[in-house]
Write a protein that holds these residues in place. Structure first.
Motif, PDB file in Angstrom:
ATOM      1  N   GLU A  30       0.926  13.103  -0.417  1.00  0.00           N
ATOM      2  CA  GLU A  30       0.173  11.924  -1.227  1.00  0.00           C
ATOM      3  C   GLU A  30      -1.438  12.248  -0.790  1.00  0.00           C
ATOM      4  O   GLU A  30      -1.666  11.918   0.623  1.00  0.00           O
ATOM      5  CB  GLU A  30       0.641  10.607  -0.688  1.00  0.00           C
ATOM      6  CG  GLU A  30       2.075  10.344  -1.221  1.00  0.00           C
ATOM      7  CD  GLU A  30       1.857  10.050  -2.710  1.00  0.00           C
ATOM      8  OE1 GLU A  30       0.819   9.870  -3.166  1.00  0.00           O
ATOM      9  OE2 GLU A  30       2.969  10.315  -3.340  1.00  0.00           O
ATOM     10  N   CYS A  31      -2.275  12.064  -1.483  1.00  0.00           N
ATOM     11  CA  CYS A  31      -3.767  12.428  -1.235  1.00  0.00           C
ATOM     12  C   CYS A  31      -4.741  11.501  -1.962  1.00  0.00           C
ATOM     13  O   CYS A  31      -4.250  10.795  -2.862  1.00  0.00           O
ATOM     14  CB  CYS A  31      -4.092  13.881  -1.571  1.00  0.00           C
ATOM     15  SG  CYS A  31      -3.265  15.276  -1.116  1.00  0.00           S
ATOM     16  N   ALA A  32      -5.827  11.241  -1.513  1.00  0.00           N
ATOM     17  CA  ALA A  32      -6.698  10.292  -2.056  1.00  0.00           C
ATOM     18  C   ALA A  32      -8.113  11.163  -1.839  1.00  0.00           C
ATOM     19  O   ALA A  32      -8.345  11.731  -0.822  1.00  0.00           O
ATOM     20  CB  ALA A  32      -6.764   9.195  -1.448  1.00  0.00           C
ATOM     21  N   THR A  33      -9.044  10.885  -2.858  1.00  0.00           N
ATOM     22  CA  THR A  33     -10.339  10.994  -2.541  1.00  0.00           C
ATOM     23  C   THR A  33     -11.332   9.765  -2.591  1.00  0.00           C
ATOM     24  O   THR A  33     -11.163   9.003  -3.542  1.00  0.00           O
ATOM     25  CB  THR A  33     -11.292  11.740  -3.735  1.00  0.00           C
ATOM     26  OG1 THR A  33     -10.192  13.032  -4.156  1.00  0.00           O
ATOM     27  CG2 THR A  33     -12.600  12.271  -3.695  1.00  0.00           C
ATOM     28  N   TRP A  34     -11.875   9.611  -1.218  1.00  0.00           N
ATOM     29  CA  TRP A  34     -12.717   8.417  -1.030  1.00  0.00           C
ATOM     30  C   TRP A  34     -14.110   8.909  -1.107  1.00  0.00           C
ATOM     31  O   TRP A  34     -14.433   9.970  -0.720  1.00  0.00           O
ATOM     32  CB  TRP A  34     -12.282   7.862   0.026  1.00  0.00           C
ATOM     33  CG  TRP A  34     -11.006   7.202   0.599  1.00  0.00           C
ATOM     34  CD1 TRP A  34      -9.991   7.191  -0.416  1.00  0.00           C
ATOM     35  CD2 TRP A  34     -10.526   6.665   1.925  1.00  0.00           C
ATOM     36  NE1 TRP A  34      -8.920   6.828  -0.006  1.00  0.00           N
ATOM     37  CE2 TRP A  34      -9.091   6.201   1.381  1.00  0.00           C
ATOM     38  CE3 TRP A  34     -11.004   6.592   2.919  1.00  0.00           C
ATOM     39  CZ2 TRP A  34      -8.514   5.748   2.538  1.00  0.00           C
ATOM     40  CZ3 TRP A  34     -10.342   6.006   4.043  1.00  0.00           C
ATOM     41  CH2 TRP A  34      -8.722   5.370   3.737  1.00  0.00           C
ATOM     42  N   CYS A  35     -14.881   7.993  -1.728  1.00  0.00           N
ATOM     43  CA  CYS A  35     -16.488   8.059  -1.706  1.00  0.00           C
ATOM     44  C   CYS A  35     -17.118   7.373  -0.960  1.00  0.00           C
ATOM     45  O   CYS A  35     -17.011   6.115  -1.047  1.00  0.00           O
ATOM     46  CB  CYS A  35     -16.790   8.171  -3.192  1.00  0.00           C
ATOM     47  SG  CYS A  35     -18.482   8.579  -3.609  1.00  0.00           S
ATOM     48  N   LEU A  36     -18.071   7.871  -0.231  1.00  0.00           N
ATOM     49  CA  LEU A  36     -19.183   6.968   0.524  1.00  0.00           C
ATOM     50  C   LEU A  36     -19.927   6.488  -0.515  1.00  0.00           C
ATOM     51  O   LEU A  36     -20.463   7.544  -1.318  1.00  0.00           O
ATOM     52  CB  LEU A  36     -19.791   7.687   1.629  1.00  0.00           C
ATOM     53  CG  LEU A  36     -18.920   8.274   3.038  1.00  0.00           C
ATOM     54  CD1 LEU A  36     -19.504   9.256   3.886  1.00  0.00           C
ATOM     55  CD2 LEU A  36     -18.496   6.951   3.856  1.00  0.00           C
ATOM     56  N   PRO A  37     -20.659   5.358  -0.509  1.00  0.00           N
ATOM     57  CA  PRO A  37     -21.569   5.018  -1.479  1.00  0.00           C
ATOM     58  C   PRO A  37     -22.894   5.405  -1.067  1.00  0.00           C
ATOM     59  O   PRO A  37     -23.848   4.597  -0.997  1.00  0.00           O
ATOM     60  CB  PRO A  37     -21.218   3.378  -1.619  1.00  0.00           C
ATOM     61  CG  PRO A  37     -21.096   3.099  -0.199  1.00  0.00           C
ATOM     62  CD  PRO A  37     -20.049   4.290   0.282  1.00  0.00           C
ATOM     63  N   VAL A  38     -23.028   6.638  -0.848  1.00  0.00           N
ATOM     64  CA  VAL A  38     -24.513   7.225  -0.393  1.00  0.00           C
ATOM     65  C   VAL A  38     -24.835   8.301  -1.046  1.00  0.00           C
ATOM     66  O   VAL A  38     -23.897   9.207  -1.069  1.00  0.00           O
ATOM     67  CB  VAL A  38     -24.289   7.394   1.359  1.00  0.00           C
ATOM     68  CG1 VAL A  38     -25.537   7.949   1.763  1.00  0.00           C
ATOM     69  CG2 VAL A  38     -23.692   6.178   2.108  1.00  0.00           C
ATOM     70  N   PRO A  97       0.879  -1.100   0.069  1.00  0.00           N
ATOM     71  CA  PRO A  97      -0.084  -0.074  -0.059  1.00  0.00           C
ATOM     72  C   PRO A  97       0.979   1.222  -0.017  1.00  0.00           C
ATOM     73  O   PRO A  97       1.914   1.301   0.707  1.00  0.00           O
ATOM     74  CB  PRO A  97      -0.827  -0.144   1.276  1.00  0.00           C
ATOM     75  CG  PRO A  97      -0.974  -1.367   1.672  1.00  0.00           C
ATOM     76  CD  PRO A  97       0.557  -2.096   1.294  1.00  0.00           C
ATOM     77  N   ARG A  98       0.300   2.227  -0.857  1.00  0.00           N
ATOM     78  CA  ARG A  98       1.305   3.595  -0.740  1.00  0.00           C
ATOM     79  C   ARG A  98       0.858   4.423   0.374  1.00  0.00           C
ATOM     80  O   ARG A  98      -0.149   4.280   0.962  1.00  0.00           O
ATOM     81  CB  ARG A  98       0.954   4.275  -1.846  1.00  0.00           C
ATOM     82  CG  ARG A  98       1.336   3.569  -3.357  1.00  0.00           C
ATOM     83  CD  ARG A  98       1.110   4.182  -4.590  1.00  0.00           C
ATOM     84  NE  ARG A  98      -0.384   4.419  -4.924  1.00  0.00           N
ATOM     85  CZ  ARG A  98      -0.855   5.306  -5.725  1.00  0.00           C
ATOM     86  NH1 ARG A  98      -0.154   6.002  -6.628  1.00  0.00           N
ATOM     87  NH2 ARG A  98      -2.240   5.317  -6.071  1.00  0.00           N
ATOM     88  N   ARG A  99       1.817   5.122   0.950  1.00  0.00           N
ATOM     89  CA  ARG A  99       1.756   6.130   2.037  1.00  0.00           C
ATOM     90  C   ARG A  99       0.529   7.123   1.612  1.00  0.00           C
ATOM     91  O   ARG A  99       0.294   7.304   0.414  1.00  0.00           O
ATOM     92  CB  ARG A  99       3.099   6.940   1.873  1.00  0.00           C
ATOM     93  CG  ARG A  99       3.009   7.743   3.076  1.00  0.00           C
ATOM     94  CD  ARG A  99       4.301   8.620   3.274  1.00  0.00           C
ATOM     95  NE  ARG A  99       4.039  10.128   2.862  1.00  0.00           N
ATOM     96  CZ  ARG A  99       4.685  10.562   1.706  1.00  0.00           C
ATOM     97  NH1 ARG A  99       5.548   9.971   1.257  1.00  0.00           N
ATOM     98  NH2 ARG A  99       4.585  11.829   1.542  1.00  0.00           N
ATOM     99  N   LEU A 100      -0.173   7.306   2.540  1.00  0.00           N
ATOM    100  CA  LEU A 100      -1.383   8.434   2.453  1.00  0.00           C
ATOM    101  C   LEU A 100      -1.169   9.561   3.491  1.00  0.00           C
ATOM    102  O   LEU A 100      -1.104   9.164   4.542  1.00  0.00           O
ATOM    103  CB  LEU A 100      -2.848   7.412   2.415  1.00  0.00           C
ATOM    104  CG  LEU A 100      -3.747   8.255   2.047  1.00  0.00           C
ATOM    105  CD1 LEU A 100      -3.677   8.634   0.389  1.00  0.00           C
ATOM    106  CD2 LEU A 100      -4.973   7.450   2.197  1.00  0.00           C
ATOM    107  N   PHE A 115       0.154  16.342  -4.211  1.00  0.00           N
ATOM    108  CA  PHE A 115      -0.013  17.822  -4.301  1.00  0.00           C
ATOM    109  C   PHE A 115       1.174  18.252  -3.387  1.00  0.00           C
ATOM    110  O   PHE A 115       1.413  18.212  -2.267  1.00  0.00           O
ATOM    111  CB  PHE A 115      -1.223  18.460  -3.783  1.00  0.00           C
ATOM    112  CG  PHE A 115      -1.223  19.859  -3.838  1.00  0.00           C
ATOM    113  CD1 PHE A 115      -1.325  20.611  -5.009  1.00  0.00           C
ATOM    114  CD2 PHE A 115      -1.095  20.551  -2.676  1.00  0.00           C
ATOM    115  CE1 PHE A 115      -1.347  21.875  -5.102  1.00  0.00           C
ATOM    116  CE2 PHE A 115      -1.047  22.067  -2.543  1.00  0.00           C
ATOM    117  CZ  PHE A 115      -1.290  22.549  -3.906  1.00  0.00           C
ATOM    118  N   ARG A 116       2.116  18.828  -4.204  1.00  0.00           N
ATOM    119  CA  ARG A 116       3.425  19.326  -3.487  1.00  0.00           C
ATOM    120  C   ARG A 116       3.980  18.321  -2.538  1.00  0.00           C
ATOM    121  O   ARG A 116       4.568  18.754  -1.479  1.00  0.00           O
ATOM    122  CB  ARG A 116       3.377  20.618  -2.864  1.00  0.00           C
ATOM    123  CG  ARG A 116       2.904  21.811  -3.844  1.00  0.00           C
ATOM    124  CD  ARG A 116       2.728  22.964  -3.046  1.00  0.00           C
ATOM    125  NE  ARG A 116       2.180  24.041  -4.206  1.00  0.00           N
ATOM    126  CZ  ARG A 116       1.974  25.328  -3.796  1.00  0.00           C
ATOM    127  NH1 ARG A 116       1.575  25.708  -2.438  1.00  0.00           N
ATOM    128  NH2 ARG A 116       1.448  26.163  -4.742  1.00  0.00           N
TER     129      ARG A 116
END
Length: 129
Positions: free
Chosen positions: A92-100, A22-25, A88-89
């Protein structure tokens, strides 16, 4: 390979991605779908729609009954999913989506389950870094 639409190395690449650590977040943006039509914009459902503005298109109107069934399926059978990874600069970022979809937030019977989903997503994000 689906009529020539999938590259022959896809299976090998998929195996490499699944086998990597798993990549760092550093940061997670937690989002949710806003309307039934926005559930069609998930990247693994429609990569094309995922790259375009979330709006109702004319051809989506007749699909509303199916969109509703899809939204119910996502709500009860899919966990929070990562829909985007970016940097971003050096962060390490991620967008997570609730399935709601948004209408579930107005239903008292759904509030506890949504609260638990949010708590689980926060704990998962904390565990990821």
């Amino acid at each position: 390979y689906l009529g020539g639409t999938v590259h022959p190395t896809t299976d090998e690449l998929h195996g490499q991605v699944l086998a990597q650590k798993p990549r760092r977040l550093d940061a997670v943006f937690l989002a949710h779908a806003h309307g039934l039509h926005s559930m069609l914009h998930l990247p693994w459902f429609s990569p094309y729609l995922a790259t375009h503005q979330h709006e109702v298109r004319w051809w989506m109107k007749p699909l509303q009954p199916f969109n509703f069934i899809w939204a119910l399926f996502c709500r009860y059978f899919i966990d929070t999913t990562c829909i985007q990874r970016y940097q971003f600069r050096g962060t390490e970022c991620a967008t997570w989506c609730l399935p709601v979809t948004a209408h579930f937030y107005f239903m008292r019977s759904q509030r506890e389950a949504i609260f638990e989903m949010i708590l689980k997503a926060v704990r998962d994000a904390d565990d990821a870094g």
